[in-house]
Structures are given as C-alpha cells and as structure tokens.
Design a protein around this motif. Sequence first.
Motif, PDB file in Angstrom:
ATOM      1  N   ASN A  25      17.728 -28.482  22.025  1.00 33.71           N
ATOM      2  CA  ASN A  25      18.033 -28.041  23.228  1.00 33.71           C
ATOM      3  C   ASN A  25      17.265 -26.800  23.653  1.00 33.71           C
ATOM      4  O   ASN A  25      16.961 -26.026  22.553  1.00 33.71           O
ATOM      5  N   VAL A  26      17.101 -26.353  24.779  1.00 33.59           N
ATOM      6  CA  VAL A  26      16.343 -25.241  25.163  1.00 33.59           C
ATOM      7  C   VAL A  26      17.095 -24.977  26.740  1.00 33.59           C
ATOM      8  O   VAL A  26      17.379 -25.742  27.594  1.00 33.59           O
ATOM      9  N   ARG A  27      17.352 -23.535  26.577  1.00 32.30           N
ATOM     10  CA  ARG A  27      18.165 -22.960  27.880  1.00 32.30           C
ATOM     11  C   ARG A  27      17.689 -21.729  28.331  1.00 32.30           C
ATOM     12  O   ARG A  27      17.105 -20.955  27.640  1.00 32.30           O
ATOM     13  N   TYR A  28      17.968 -21.523  29.737  1.00 33.71           N
ATOM     14  CA  TYR A  28      17.684 -20.431  30.267  1.00 33.71           C
ATOM     15  C   TYR A  28      18.708 -19.910  31.010  1.00 33.71           C
ATOM     16  O   TYR A  28      19.383 -20.722  31.785  1.00 33.71           O
ATOM     17  N   SER A  29      19.107 -18.549  31.116  1.00 37.64           N
ATOM     18  CA  SER A  29      20.190 -18.097  31.999  1.00 37.64           C
ATOM     19  C   SER A  29      19.692 -16.560  32.505  1.00 37.64           C
ATOM     20  O   SER A  29      19.025 -15.936  31.835  1.00 37.64           O
ATOM     21  N   TYR A  30      20.113 -16.562  33.773  1.00 34.44           N
ATOM     22  CA  TYR A  30      20.144 -15.282  34.539  1.00 34.44           C
ATOM     23  C   TYR A  30      21.105 -14.798  35.134  1.00 34.44           C
ATOM     24  O   TYR A  30      22.154 -15.410  35.630  1.00 34.44           O
ATOM     25  N   SER A  31      21.298 -13.436  35.008  1.00 36.24           N
ATOM     26  CA  SER A  31      22.739 -12.903  35.518  1.00 36.24           C
ATOM     27  C   SER A  31      22.427 -11.574  36.392  1.00 36.24           C
ATOM     28  O   SER A  31      21.386 -10.703  35.632  1.00 36.24           O
ATOM     29  N   TYR A  32      23.009 -11.430  37.148  1.00 30.29           N
ATOM     30  CA  TYR A  32      22.721 -10.134  38.184  1.00 30.29           C
ATOM     31  C   TYR A  32      24.254  -9.620  38.229  1.00 30.29           C
ATOM     32  O   TYR A  32      25.166 -10.083  38.964  1.00 30.29           O
ATOM     33  N   ALA A  33      24.429  -8.021  38.498  1.00 29.40           N
ATOM     34  CA  ALA A  33      25.623  -7.600  39.034  1.00 29.40           C
ATOM     35  C   ALA A  33      25.164  -6.366  39.891  1.00 29.40           C
ATOM     36  O   ALA A  33      24.490  -5.504  39.227  1.00 29.40           O
ATOM     37  N   LYS A  34      26.136  -5.992  40.853  1.00 24.70           N
ATOM     38  CA  LYS A  34      25.705  -4.832  41.538  1.00 24.70           C
ATOM     39  C   LYS A  34      27.192  -4.172  41.808  1.00 24.70           C
ATOM     40  O   LYS A  34      28.167  -4.728  42.078  1.00 24.70           O
ATOM     41  N   ARG A  35      27.204  -3.096  41.397  1.00 24.88           N
ATOM     42  CA  ARG A  35      28.363  -2.008  41.596  1.00 24.88           C
ATOM     43  C   ARG A  35      28.126  -0.914  42.427  1.00 24.88           C
ATOM     44  O   ARG A  35      27.259  -0.457  42.490  1.00 24.88           O
ATOM     45  N   ASN A  36      29.306  -0.784  43.088  1.00 23.18           N
ATOM     46  CA  ASN A  36      29.504   0.650  44.021  1.00 23.18           C
ATOM     47  C   ASN A  36      29.908   1.637  43.355  1.00 23.18           C
ATOM     48  O   ASN A  36      29.610   2.972  43.984  1.00 23.18           O
ATOM     49  N   LEU A  37      30.409   1.672  42.201  1.00 26.65           N
ATOM     50  CA  LEU A  37      30.726   2.980  41.363  1.00 26.65           C
ATOM     51  C   LEU A  37      30.206   2.920  40.231  1.00 26.65           C
ATOM     52  O   LEU A  37      29.750   2.072  39.556  1.00 26.65           O
ATOM     53  N   THR A  38      29.903   4.269  39.721  1.00 26.57           N
ATOM     54  CA  THR A  38      29.091   4.466  38.457  1.00 26.57           C
ATOM     55  C   THR A  38      29.981   5.341  37.498  1.00 26.57           C
ATOM     56  O   THR A  38      30.418   6.322  38.154  1.00 26.57           O
ATOM     57  N   ALA A  39      30.130   5.074  36.241  1.00 21.85           N
ATOM     58  CA  ALA A  39      30.925   6.077  35.384  1.00 21.85           C
ATOM     59  C   ALA A  39      29.894   7.154  34.903  1.00 21.85           C
ATOM     60  O   ALA A  39      28.888   6.839  34.350  1.00 21.85           O
ATOM     61  N   ASN A  40      30.273   8.317  35.076  1.00 24.18           N
ATOM     62  CA  ASN A  40      29.388   9.433  34.784  1.00 24.18           C
ATOM     63  C   ASN A  40      30.088  10.217  33.565  1.00 24.18           C
ATOM     64  O   ASN A  40      31.420  10.732  33.595  1.00 24.18           O
ATOM     65  N   SER A  41      29.636   9.954  32.343  1.00 25.63           N
ATOM     66  CA  SER A  41      30.357  10.356  31.141  1.00 25.63           C
ATOM     67  C   SER A  41      29.891  11.923  30.870  1.00 25.63           C
ATOM     68  O   SER A  41      28.635  12.392  30.556  1.00 25.63           O
ATOM     69  N   LEU A  42      30.942  13.057  30.966  1.00 26.86           N
ATOM     70  CA  LEU A  42      30.508  14.246  30.401  1.00 26.86           C
ATOM     71  C   LEU A  42      30.799  14.311  28.977  1.00 26.86           C
ATOM     72  O   LEU A  42      31.806  14.256  28.383  1.00 26.86           O
ATOM     73  N   ASN A  43      29.508  14.675  28.115  1.00 28.28           N
ATOM     74  CA  ASN A  43      29.509  14.430  26.652  1.00 28.28           C
ATOM     75  C   ASN A  43      28.981  15.608  26.219  1.00 28.28           C
ATOM     76  O   ASN A  43      27.678  15.861  26.583  1.00 28.28           O
ATOM     77  N   VAL A  44      29.613  16.430  25.479  1.00 29.32           N
ATOM     78  CA  VAL A  44      29.020  17.530  24.876  1.00 29.32           C
ATOM     79  C   VAL A  44      28.185  17.378  23.649  1.00 29.32           C
ATOM     80  O   VAL A  44      27.660  18.265  23.173  1.00 29.32           O
ATOM     81  N   GLY A  45      27.918  16.134  23.164  1.00 31.54           N
ATOM     82  CA  GLY A  45      27.167  15.989  22.133  1.00 31.54           C
ATOM     83  C   GLY A  45      28.009  15.616  20.923  1.00 31.54           C
ATOM     84  O   GLY A  45      27.409  15.947  19.813  1.00 31.54           O
TER      85      GLY A  45
END
Length: 901
Positions: free
Chosen positions: A683-703
């Motif tokens: 078997n040989v296969r190909y797949s494609y996926s796409y996602a669009k979001r209106n909100l983005t997670a902003n991570s405040l990370n001090v390291g």
Amino acid sequence: MKKYISLFLMLFFTVLTFAQKTVSGKITDDDGEPIPSASVTVEEPGKDAILAYGITNSKGEYKVTFTSAESNVDLKVKAFNQKNLVKQITNSDQILSFKMQSEATEIKEVQLKTRMITARGDTISYDLKAFDSKNDRSLADVMKKIPGIEVNTDGTILYQGNAINKFYVNGKDLMEGGYGTINNSLPKDAVQKIEVLENHQPVKILQDKIPSDQAAINIKLKNAVTMTGRGEVGTGFGDPWLWNVKLTPMFFGQKSQWVVNYKTNNMGEQVENEGNILAFGSGWEGTRINASQNDWLNVENASTPNLPVKRYLMNNVHYLSANYLTNIDKKKEWELKANANYTNNAVERESYTESNDYQRGTHYQTNIHNNFYTDKAKGELIFTKNAKKGFFKNTTSFSQFWNSDRGLTDITDQFGKRQGDESVTSPTTSFQNSLSTILPWKEKMINIKSYINYQDDHQSLDISPSSYVKIPISFDPDTNTYKFFDFGDVNTIRQNFNMKTFQANHSANISFTNKGWTFTPEVGLNFSTNKMNSELLGLGNNGTLGYGNSYSNNIKYTNTKPYAAVGVNLKTESWMLFAQLPVNFNNISAKDDERNVSKSLNKVTFEPSAFAQYSFASFWKASLRGSISNNFGDISDMYAGNILSNPGSLSSMSPLNPINEINSKSAGTGIEYRNPLNNIFFNVRYSYSYAKRNLTANSLNVGTGASTIIYELNDNTSTSNTYSAEVGKYFPKFKTNASLNYKNTESESFQMRNNVGFENNTVSQSAGVKFNNTYFSWMSIDYNATYSWNKRNNIAGPNITTNGYNHNLNLFLYPLESHTIGFYWDQVNTSSATSTYKNPFFDVSYQFTWVKKKIDFEVKWMNIANRKLFETYTVDGFTDTYSRIQLRPSQVMFTVKFNFK
C-alpha cells in the motif's frame, strides 16, 4: 504540498486508466451446460505470475479485470473433469465464451493440502499452522507474523495499515471492540484459521446498500463448541519480590460465549488496558466510547521512555473482567451481552531532566518522583438484534473512577533550588446509553438513534509549600521582566474543580435504494451542556485564603446543534462510494456573570465528507477521501477565571475574546495491492490536513518550564503532509514473512511565546523493516527495526536534526525436543549533532514443555546487564532536553504456563 497532491492524483488516475481491461463471458461443457466453480486466470505470457482471477457462478458466468503493459495475455480456464483450456488474447476489453472438452480425471492418489492464504470474494483466510512457530502459544503470537496484518503495542489490530472495525469469534462479537483479552489469551491450538473480512459492513440489513472501507477479523475455531483459555502463574526475585498471575478461561458455543479474566503482576505488564475499546464498529450501531476522566488538574509527570512498557513500568496491578454473550430467541437473532471490569493499579515513576531554553537563555534541572493510583470499575449491558430484516442495539454503560496521583519535584533554576509536594484526587462518575434501530419499510429503511451521556468530575490539586510555584502572570518586553503570582503567607495552594457534563444526540433518517445507489436524508439534534465551578485557595496557619474572582469560575456552557444531512452511498462490484453532506446550525453560549463572561455564536456550516474506492484487476484498490469540518471549541476555551492546572501552568481565556473557531480540511489518496495467490501485500498513501484558528495561545514562560497561557485574537494556521508506503511478502518456501515501510511527515505551525510569534517547520521521517522466519526446525526468529530522523527549523534557536534507532529481536533455539532457549534484545538509540545515547537491553529464557499436558515451565532472566537508567535527547520548539529515566532492575522469573483445555 501541491507537488505531492499532483503526484498522487497522477498515479491514481494512471492506475484507473490502465485498469479498464475486463474480460467476461460464459464457460460451458460439450453439451452447452454451464460449468460452475471453474477458475479463470489471466497471466502474462512466459511468466509464472497471476495478474487476476475469477470463479464462474452457477450460470457459468465469469468476469476478470486486470492490468498489464503487455499487448497480449494468457487466459487459462480450469475445471474438474474438464480439459484445461489456455488461450492467448489481446490486452483489451472483450467478451469471450468458451466450450470446454470433457476429460475424465483418474485419481490414483489423493493428497489434501490446505493453502496458507485463500481468497473468496471479500474474505481472505489464513491457515494458522502456516505461520506459527514452536514457541508461539497465543493467537496474538501468530497474528503478528501474518502478511498484511499488524498488531500495535496497545493491542490494536491493523489490516493494510488501517484499524479493523470488528473482531469476531465464530462469527459472534462477544467483546464489542475490547478484543485484547481474547487476542492475548486464546490458545493458538484452538484456532483453525483467521479470516479477514474486507469492506465489512457489520449491520446485516445494510450489507450491499451502505458500504464500508474497513476490514474485520473473524477467528474460526476448530470446534463449534470450545472450552479453552490460557493461564500463567509466576514468581521471582528482584527488588521487590515479584509475582505474575494470569487466569483466562473461555467458552465459545453456538448459543453462548463467555470469557472470564483475572490478571495481576508487579513485573511491568500493562494488563489493565486489555478492556479498552479498540474497534468501534459502524456508526449505524450507535455511539461507543472509552469512558475517561476530564483531567483538568494534574501533578507534574515524570518522563517515560520510548521502550517496551515492561522495561520501565513499576506497577502493582489487579485487573478483573468478565464478558458474556447469549442468544435469547430461537432464531438466534437477539443477543444479550453483559460486560464488566475492575482495575486497581499503583504505578511508581521517576525521571531527571536537564533543559536549555533557547528563547530565554536559561538552563534548569528537574527531578520528578510520581505515584499514580488507579481505582475504577465499569459495567455494560447490550441488547442486539442484527438480522437481514431489522436491526436494534441498546448499550447501557456505567463507569466509576476513584483515582489519585502524587508528585514530589525538585527544581534547580535561576531562582535557586526548591522542592514541591503535589497531590491530585479525582473521583468521576460516568453514565452512557446508546440506542440505534433500523426498521424496514417497504423498499426503504428507517434509522432512529439516541445517545445520552452524563459525567460528574471532581478534582482537587494541592501544592506545598506555596513558594515552590513560580508562575509569571505578565511580561514587560520593554524591561524584559516578569510579574509573578503572589500567593501570600500560606503553606499549601489548593485548586478545586468540579464539572458536570450532559450530552444528548438524537437523529432519524430514511434510506432509499435503487440500482446500487442508496440515499439517506437525515435530521438530528446534538445538545451538550457543561457546568464548571473552580476556586483557588491558600491554606495556612491563619485559615483559608481565597484569591478572588480572577481565580474562580462559575460558568455554564451550552452547545445546541440541529442539523440536516444527506448520505449518498454506492456499492457495485468495482466501485464503493459514500458521502455525507450535512448542514449544521450551530448555537453556542457561555455565561459567567461574576466574571463578565457572556459569549454566543450562531452560525450555519456545511461540512461534507466523502470516500471513493475502486477495485480492479482482482488485487488492486485505489481510493480518494476528503472532508471539511468546523469546530467551535468547548468550555475549555470559554472560562475567564484563572485555573492552576498543574504547578507549572496557569491559564484562562479573556472574556473579551470571541468563541474559538477552527476550520479544518483534509484529503487523502491511496493505492493497495493484496494478492493472496502470491502472498504479496502493498500500500502507498498520501494525506493532507489544514487547520485555521482565530485564537492563538501566548505562553508567558520565564525559562523554567512554568508558564501562564493567555489566548489572544490572532489568526493562525497549521498544515501537514504525510505520505507512506509499505510492502510485505510471505515466502512459503522459506517460511519467512518480511515487510518494509516508510513514512514522511512535513508540518508547519505557528506559536506565540512571551509575546513573540514563531513559525515552526518540521520534517519527520522513518523507515522500518519487519522479519520473521520459522524455516529451521531448530530455530525461529522475529525481528523489527525502525530508523527515524527529524529536522526542525527553529527561529527561537538553532536548527536541529535528531536521529533515532530502535530494534526488537526475539530468537528462539530448539536444541532438543520440548526444550526452548530464548534470547531477547531491545535497542533504543537517540542522537544529535553533539550527543549520542545508546540503550541496549538483553533477556534470556529457558522453557521446558510437558507436551502431553501442554504445560510450559519457563525461567526468564530480564535486563541481564541490570541497566537502571534510560538516557535520551529530545528537542521541541524552544528547548532541548536530556532525560534520565528510572528503569526496572534485573529480575528473574519462574513461570508455569498452561491451557485450560
């Protein structure tokens, strides 16, 4: 991405173009009478390779579709008491009828030989004896060696790379998808053959009307009434004293079946997952789920290695299950199934990590010691009627969890060294009822479905001392400084959480069938509601301190979705098509007056999905699929009061943000070849996926790994392209099954961290080989290996390439009758440009078999080198991490294994 789609579409349509060569006609004898069951094969001249084959029906009619680049092919017809017929024909569509000459067949000696793989229609049968070795005992041992079939580490059975939808024993579905118990404990000696039912539609009234692209497995036992099962009793020494008990009696009759299973061990075997639902059947049967908790609160978890679980799992498990099926009417159309299981499990885990944060330029070390306690019970009652003239299925299940987790964490970072003591208690009650019925009405079918789910989750997270938690709550890019949450003068931080969930899905449809086409208009209503309460408290010498509205929630979320849809299905000899064309009327609201949350969304969406498959040349299948869907988040995207989900993560959604919207698109194509005559699967296969979001997670990370997640209104997209290939062949002359596989995934995504956006590009590739051989009477071998390489283009830090290699070798020697020596070698390596970590593991065993009683006595020494730590190196978007994970020490086990009958 476009070049991959173009390549696969070109290949797809090229195959279809070559596939239009069909020869059909009628086979008769000297008197003009039709000859049934005659075999018709098409072969290339001068080559011993069958391109396609067919069998004449009761009217002597045949039809064979084939693909060949030759201008001419050989057509061969064989029938009992008839002279073989061979004719060279042109490579074109044509109708050819033949009259065979009678020729009496003188049988001097009869030798019956069963083919190891046979095909009849959509059913492929495997003779188990052709694939087993002297050391195999259970069905799973043999199934792993069959071409075209894979068994994953979680027990899931794959056929041609896809999960099966049903697992039958003598045509009955006792386990309702939780087939791991039978697969692991059914003795191979009780099995006559394994049948793969391709394109299997489990609902009988829908067969030949509503197609399926999934396969099922049917285990055909030697006897119609079978009492069997496997048992093991073992003990050993290591640290601590070891035990292993497995008792699984089974009964399979014509009217009833049952399996009782008790397993307990502290030697690293994950037996509690055998009850998981692995095959979900058809959506027409209703809704099936693995009940699980909503884990909003967690302790910090130690890392786990990419190793077989038995190498690192420090457990103490008791798992008890019972499954019962009986027919409750004389026609054997109605079935009653009762299933129950109980798990009590304690797991200990420990790991040490050193991490470098590229964006913040920090270095930190973390040591985590965990204790996880699982205590859960599940009961299920199922009534089913599955007949050609009607279908009914009602499933009622109840689950109860009494789980708790513990964590002790040491961190050394720019704030110094500190230690935290963490605990989570999480009782959960869950109830589901699923009903589906299909009623024939003249030439039509009416389907009514109803699903109800209620779940109540209570969770509480305690962390002490409060000074352990260092979570930034804001970041000033001008001064490059953070503001940290101040817990005040308290000893313990407590996060309480409670959520009640109710879900009700109801639908009705009617199906019209004409000339292979089935149209199914449907209307339905999906409704769900969540009520969530949470609060963050400080517990100290001066009493209890609340942190106010900013750290509490009292939110109600409701999602009401009426919909109208049309299903389109086609089933012919060559084509299979099904499409779902729904229009959804989404109505969502979230309300929390104290935190000024009042959100709503009313939107109409069209979310089509389609699948098409074309079968040709007897052995080939080509397929296309695609879908568009919309997701509008859930309560986890709506709450505005901060929740401390673990000691290193504080998160909330802004009440000013709109409701989260995610638009997803996916497409795929594939070509399969399975030739049971030549034992080749491809078997040989190909797949494609796409996602669009209106909100983005902003991570405040001090390291330091700790972060506050803030969701911001900012569109972002992610894409993924995956293509894979696998080829396998069984060589009967050498009793060898071999396969090769390759997979490549290219993904792009967007992240925000400390108010800065980053584009991530990742390429992950892997290649693998599987091999087993039982040719020699004195030896058998199983081997599989995988090599992977990953490249991440990282804006936050350097571009990094990592490689991984692992293999598993099982070698068995049979120096004398009834004696077996086993050697096991697991190897896991990881490497980067600067470091390489190699992790070898070796076991050895000796087994004596009391053949007359079918009892095995085994002594096994595991982890001979007493390797106590696993070392590995991993990279994500912003950090690279060196990990050291505690493993099980060297241990010796003595085990007695036996069949119940």
